[in-house]
Design an enzyme around this catalytic site. Sequence first.
Site, PDB file in Angstrom:
ATOM      1  N   TYR A 147       4.081   5.171  -4.409  1.00  0.00           N
ATOM      2  CA  TYR A 147       4.227   5.489  -2.965  1.00  0.00           C
ATOM      3  C   TYR A 147       5.467   6.365  -2.494  1.00  0.00           C
ATOM      4  CZ  TYR A 147       8.119   2.366  -1.985  1.00  0.00           C
ATOM      5  OH  TYR A 147       9.239   1.718  -1.854  1.00  0.00           O
ATOM      6  N   ARG A 181       9.062  14.513  -5.456  1.00  0.00           N
ATOM      7  CA  ARG A 181       9.611  13.056  -5.920  1.00  0.00           C
ATOM      8  C   ARG A 181       8.452  12.487  -6.102  1.00  0.00           C
ATOM      9  NH1 ARG A 181      13.459   9.183  -2.532  1.00  0.00           N
ATOM     10  NH2 ARG A 181      11.527   8.966  -1.134  1.00  0.00           N
ATOM     11  N   ARG A 202     -10.433  -5.216 -15.599  1.00  0.00           N
ATOM     12  CA  ARG A 202      -9.111  -5.532 -15.478  1.00  0.00           C
ATOM     13  C   ARG A 202      -8.520  -5.461 -17.281  1.00  0.00           C
ATOM     14  NH1 ARG A 202      -5.442  -8.994 -17.370  1.00  0.00           N
ATOM     15  NH2 ARG A 202      -3.381  -8.953 -15.861  1.00  0.00           N
ATOM     16  N   HIS A 262      -4.848  -4.099 -19.397  1.00  0.00           N
ATOM     17  CA  HIS A 262      -3.796  -3.169 -19.227  1.00  0.00           C
ATOM     18  C   HIS A 262      -3.864  -1.748 -19.540  1.00  0.00           C
ATOM     19  CE1 HIS A 262      -1.916  -7.411 -19.199  1.00  0.00           C
ATOM     20  NE2 HIS A 262      -0.791  -6.667 -19.043  1.00  0.00           N
ATOM     21  N   LYS A 264       9.330   5.815  -7.813  1.00  0.00           N
ATOM     22  CA  LYS A 264       9.041   4.915  -6.481  1.00  0.00           C
ATOM     23  C   LYS A 264       7.824   4.270  -6.805  1.00  0.00           C
ATOM     24  CE  LYS A 264       9.749   5.720  -1.631  1.00  0.00           C
ATOM     25  NZ  LYS A 264      10.789   4.594  -1.308  1.00  0.00           N
ATOM     26  N   GLU A 296      22.363   1.046  -5.953  1.00  0.00           N
ATOM     27  CA  GLU A 296      21.932   1.210  -4.428  1.00  0.00           C
ATOM     28  C   GLU A 296      21.529  -0.075  -3.863  1.00  0.00           C
ATOM     29  OE1 GLU A 296      18.285   3.553  -4.948  1.00  0.00           O
ATOM     30  OE2 GLU A 296      17.431   1.890  -6.683  1.00  0.00           O
ATOM     31  N   LEU A 302      16.848   5.409  -7.247  1.00  0.00           N
ATOM     32  CA  LEU A 302      15.955   6.244  -6.747  1.00  0.00           C
ATOM     33  C   LEU A 302      16.668   7.517  -6.147  1.00  0.00           C
ATOM     34  CD1 LEU A 302      12.841   6.490  -5.849  1.00  0.00           C
ATOM     35  CD2 LEU A 302      13.524   6.057  -3.614  1.00  0.00           C
TER      36      LEU A 302
HETATM   37  C1  LIG Z   1      15.174   1.542  -3.795  1.00  0.00           C
HETATM   38  C2  LIG Z   1      15.315   2.712  -2.771  1.00  0.00           C
HETATM   39  N1  LIG Z   1      16.575   3.462  -3.116  1.00  0.00           N
HETATM   40  C3  LIG Z   1      16.687   4.375  -2.229  1.00  0.00           C
HETATM   41  C4  LIG Z   1      15.775   4.656  -0.998  1.00  0.00           C
HETATM   42  C5  LIG Z   1      16.154   5.647   0.075  1.00  0.00           C
HETATM   43  O1  LIG Z   1      15.339   6.916  -0.289  1.00  0.00           O
HETATM   44  P1  LIG Z   1      14.775   8.077   0.972  1.00  0.00           P
HETATM   45  O2  LIG Z   1      16.107   8.403   1.526  1.00  0.00           O
HETATM   46  O3  LIG Z   1      14.442   8.910   0.259  1.00  0.00           O
HETATM   47  O4  LIG Z   1      13.980   7.136   1.930  1.00  0.00           O
HETATM   48  C6  LIG Z   1      14.766   3.614  -0.770  1.00  0.00           C
HETATM   49  C7  LIG Z   1      13.799   3.929   0.201  1.00  0.00           C
HETATM   50  O5  LIG Z   1      12.923   3.170   0.709  1.00  0.00           O
HETATM   51  C8  LIG Z   1      14.520   2.792  -1.681  1.00  0.00           C
HETATM   52  O6  LIG Z   1      13.321   1.997  -1.617  1.00  0.00           O
END
Ligand SMILES: Cc1ncc(COP(=O)(O)O)c(C=O)c1O
Length: 277
Positions: free
Chosen positions: A32, A51, A99, A101, A143, A175, A199
């Site tokens: 997403y 991304r 279903r 895997h 993501k 993070e 991320l």
């Molecule tokens: C785990 C994680 N890290 C960092 C971010 C920040 O990313 P962005 O600045 O691209 O929204 C998000 C955003 O939802 C996130 O879920």
Amino acid sequence: MSIVYLNGEYLPLEEARISVLDRGFLFADGVYEVFPSYNSKPFRLNEHLSRLDNSLAGIYMSNPLSKQEWAAIFAEVIARNAGRHQSLYLQLTRGISPRDHLFSDDIKPTVFVMSKPLEAKTSNAGIAAITREDPRWKHCDLKTIALLPGVMLRHEARTQGATEAILYREGRLTEGAASNVFVISDGVVRTPPRSRAILPGVTRDLVVELLRGDKVECREEEIDIRALDSADEIWITSSTWEIVPVISLNDRVVGSGEPGPLYRQANALYQDIKENY
Ligand SMILES: Cc1ncc(COP(=O)(O)O)c(C=O)c1O
């Protein structure tokens, strides 16, 4: 009523339906993106779409739509929904199949886009956060929609009277549960480097670029979790939160207990870009 895009159709949110055999539902097999549109224009769209391509490649999926096709869908969804500023959500799952895997390559992906009005920021005054060991997997650069760790961390934060959980692995900062982290000491801004442990936040990258352009020393480097204890300022960033000062960590005051001078500088640069967008 909110209008969403689902597999080629624009329809009211309440009428959008997917099969229980969707692999997103059964396996969290999907990715997403979330990004703001300011003044009805998607913000940093190229960065979010690149991304998205990276996340798709990471889970062995290809992008079913071109950049132009995505842009047309976003424009339509923005036009059909209320709000000068909106928060756009797009989700792609591998699609519907019995279903198993193992997936076959000929499944049609499920493509979904929705929007909600972007609420005015209430976090400029600062938030409380907690620290936790990072419980997530080793592909945090993708993501994906498998967000249960984040859901649990945010719940834990709330039970401690906090808003975000700041994470570490082997003593090093990674993070936030849904944000990137910045640590400020002695006028130097630091954030963990790009790796599979975080991320690559679009907001993070923009903040680094803006600060460097304004002659602030900004380093992307490994950060010992203990650096949080003596930090003058801590910020978290995300596309919908923008830059948020953390003024209390594990019930201890951060710095002066108020948003610091470098936060105000960074936020002014960010707001300037946003307002003129
Ligand atoms: C785990 C994680 N890290 C960092 C971010 C920040 O990313 P962005 O600045 O691209 O929204 C998000 C955003 O939802 C996130 O879920």
